[in-house]
Design a protein around this motif. Structure first.
Motif, short mmCIF file in Angstrom:
data_model
loop_
_atom_site.label_atom_id
_atom_site.label_comp_id
_atom_site.label_asym_id
_atom_site.label_seq_id
_atom_site.Cartn_x
_atom_site.Cartn_y
_atom_site.Cartn_z
N VAL B 188 -17.00 11.61 0.94
CA VAL B 188 -15.61 11.16 0.53
C VAL B 188 -15.89 9.52 0.59
O VAL B 188 -15.50 8.71 -0.10
N ILE B 189 -16.64 8.98 1.73
CA ILE B 189 -17.12 7.51 1.78
C ILE B 189 -17.69 7.40 0.50
O ILE B 189 -17.27 6.16 0.00
N ARG B 190 -19.01 8.07 0.05
CA ARG B 190 -19.36 7.74 -1.25
C ARG B 190 -18.41 7.53 -2.30
O ARG B 190 -18.51 6.57 -3.14
N GLY B 191 -17.46 8.63 -2.38
CA GLY B 191 -16.57 8.37 -3.49
C GLY B 191 -15.69 7.21 -3.38
O GLY B 191 -15.54 6.40 -4.60
N LEU B 192 -15.42 7.04 -2.38
CA LEU B 192 -14.45 5.69 -2.02
C LEU B 192 -15.39 4.44 -2.61
O LEU B 192 -14.69 3.58 -3.15
N ALA B 193 -16.64 4.24 -2.17
CA ALA B 193 -17.25 3.17 -2.16
C ALA B 193 -17.67 3.08 -3.85
O ALA B 193 -17.48 1.97 -4.41
N ALA B 194 -17.86 4.25 -4.37
CA ALA B 194 -18.15 4.06 -5.60
C ALA B 194 -17.15 4.03 -7.03
O ALA B 194 -17.18 4.09 -8.07
N GLY B 195 -15.75 4.35 -6.25
CA GLY B 195 -14.74 4.60 -7.24
C GLY B 195 -14.76 5.78 -7.85
O GLY B 195 -14.08 5.85 -8.90
N ASP B 196 -15.42 6.81 -7.35
CA ASP B 196 -15.61 7.93 -8.05
C ASP B 196 -14.42 9.04 -7.31
O ASP B 196 -14.68 9.68 -6.58
N GLY B 197 -13.42 9.06 -7.97
CA GLY B 197 -12.29 9.73 -7.47
C GLY B 197 -12.60 11.40 -7.39
O GLY B 197 -12.19 12.03 -6.50
N ALA B 198 -13.20 11.78 -8.55
CA ALA B 198 -13.46 13.27 -8.53
C ALA B 198 -14.31 13.69 -7.34
O ALA B 198 -14.20 14.58 -6.54
N LEU B 199 -15.58 12.87 -6.82
CA LEU B 199 -16.35 13.13 -5.93
C LEU B 199 -15.54 13.07 -4.47
O LEU B 199 -15.52 14.14 -3.80
#
Lengths: 228, 228
Positions: B188-199
């Motif tokens: 979740v943190i990685r997704g938020l950091a990368a702007g990767d909503g699907a992740l």
DNA sequence: CACCCTATTTTGTTATCACAAGTCCAGGCC
DNA sequence: GGCCTGGACTTGTGATAACAAAATAGGGTG
């Protein structure tokens, strides 16, 4: 004075009946967004003491149907355009899922019940009975959600509708959003009858999208700034 | 006796503080599903009269965090396996959407805040501080939902969490659902950091799915039939 | 004529009390 | 000995009253 017993014969305590009554009044758009509620006024109208009315208001605050204003008084929350957009987006998500699920479970009797509601709603609309129209509309959506067999989902959607109750008086004068035969509800019914979840979901979402646009257009006339 | 003022310095009325206090006690799994709440007992513990406690309980009933038992007494609602499944399905839908939206909006500072929460949660877990672990877990999920910028969605998710509060004491003894580096929150943190909503969406949904399985496995030990 | 200060009224808060309904236990009857 | 009954106790409900805070109105002043 209102006869609580007549309106909610199943409700148990005075406080419970006061809560149900206030809830219904909100759904009937008796109060406008921004309007303050006065304890003694409501208590007198119901012929009860302050205690049950106070409890009813506290409950509605917890349901986010009312808003604690200044740590003393409660009012109907005003709606921003953004708030309407968000509520409708959530309704599309949740009611869409409910319709999809309902299509997998609805019996012919359920479909007939929905068709009857839709017929009454159309009749009320053509006859200009705005309040009755909005009530049948609500009954339609709640029936679809109940058919999904997801009680928690139903509670959430009911809450979203409650919160929109004060907005819906703007709907009562809108008679011509659709021609009767083009109403999205018809596709919901078709989807449920055919077990076509995707059709039902898209139709209910289209219905909500039209609602969202219509309410947002009329929003300035709905919110009240300082009266009440 | 509990000092209400110390626990909730911002709350206004005695009734409001009693409500917040009871809410927190539910989140802390002080009461078990099926347990009845006694008015005078709680009032004495808080050092207040019956009136505010009664109002607090009424509010929690309206929030579906308590259940009106026999038109007189209120209890914590027992959970069926099906109910847990439904709540988790709704959480996956709603928190998934929130995480996706949060990924589009989160700043590096937000991501750092989440990482700090996750670190505290892992630390508490490894140290065996179960209550603190569940509280940081809650904080993580609420923070993600708040980052979506959808206040109504946040309220709904908060309510779903409140209703699950009495179940969560079963979590406090589960320390090894994931190895720290494999915890879904990290994605979740990685997704938020990368702007990767699907992740972010998939990761939070995976987290909830694991929760759902774990709770359902322990459900027989959680529900209480007749004590309290 | 506008503005501010004060007195009165309005309005919400909470403890108390009288009451009703339900529970529990004991004692007596079958 | 089991079951029924009655009374004490527990528990929730709701009206009332005392209180506090805010709004309002009115009068006096600049």
């Amino acid at each position: 004075m209102v006869d609580l017993e007549a309106q909610a014969p199943t409700a148990e305590s005075v406080a419970g009946r006061a809560h149900q009554w206030l809830r219904r009044e909100l759904m009937r758009s008796r109060f406008r967004p921004g309007e303050k509620l006065k304890l003694r006024q409501l208590a007198e109208e119901l012929g009860v003491s302050l205690t049950p009315v106070r409890e009813a208001i506290a409950r509605l605050v917890s349901e986010n149907a009312l808003e604690q204003l200044d740590h003393r008084s409660a009012r109907v929350p005003p709606f921003s355009e953004e708030r309407v957009r968000e509520v409708c987006e959530l309704r599309m998500e949740l009611e869409g899922k409910a319709a999809e699920r309902a299509a997998e479970r609805a019996t012919p009797a359920d479909v007939a019940r929905l068709a009857a509601i839709q017929a009454r709603m159309t009749e009320a609309r053509l006859a200009g009975r705005g309040l009755e129209m909005t009530q049948e509309n609500e009954r339609f959506h709640m029936t679809v959600c109940a058919l999904a067999g997801m009680p928690v989902l139903l509670q959430i959607v009911e809450n979203l509708w409650l919160r929109c109750g004060p907005l819906n008086f703007a709907l009562q004068s809108m008679r011509f959003l659709h021609r009767p035969e083009e109403h999205p509800h018809n596709d919901v019914i078709r989807g449920l009858a055919a077990g076509d979840g995707a059709l039902a979901r898209l139709a209910i979402q289209r219905d909500i999208a039209v609602y969202s646009d219509a309410i947002r257009r009329r929003l300035p006339a709905v919110n009240v700034s300082a009266s009440g």
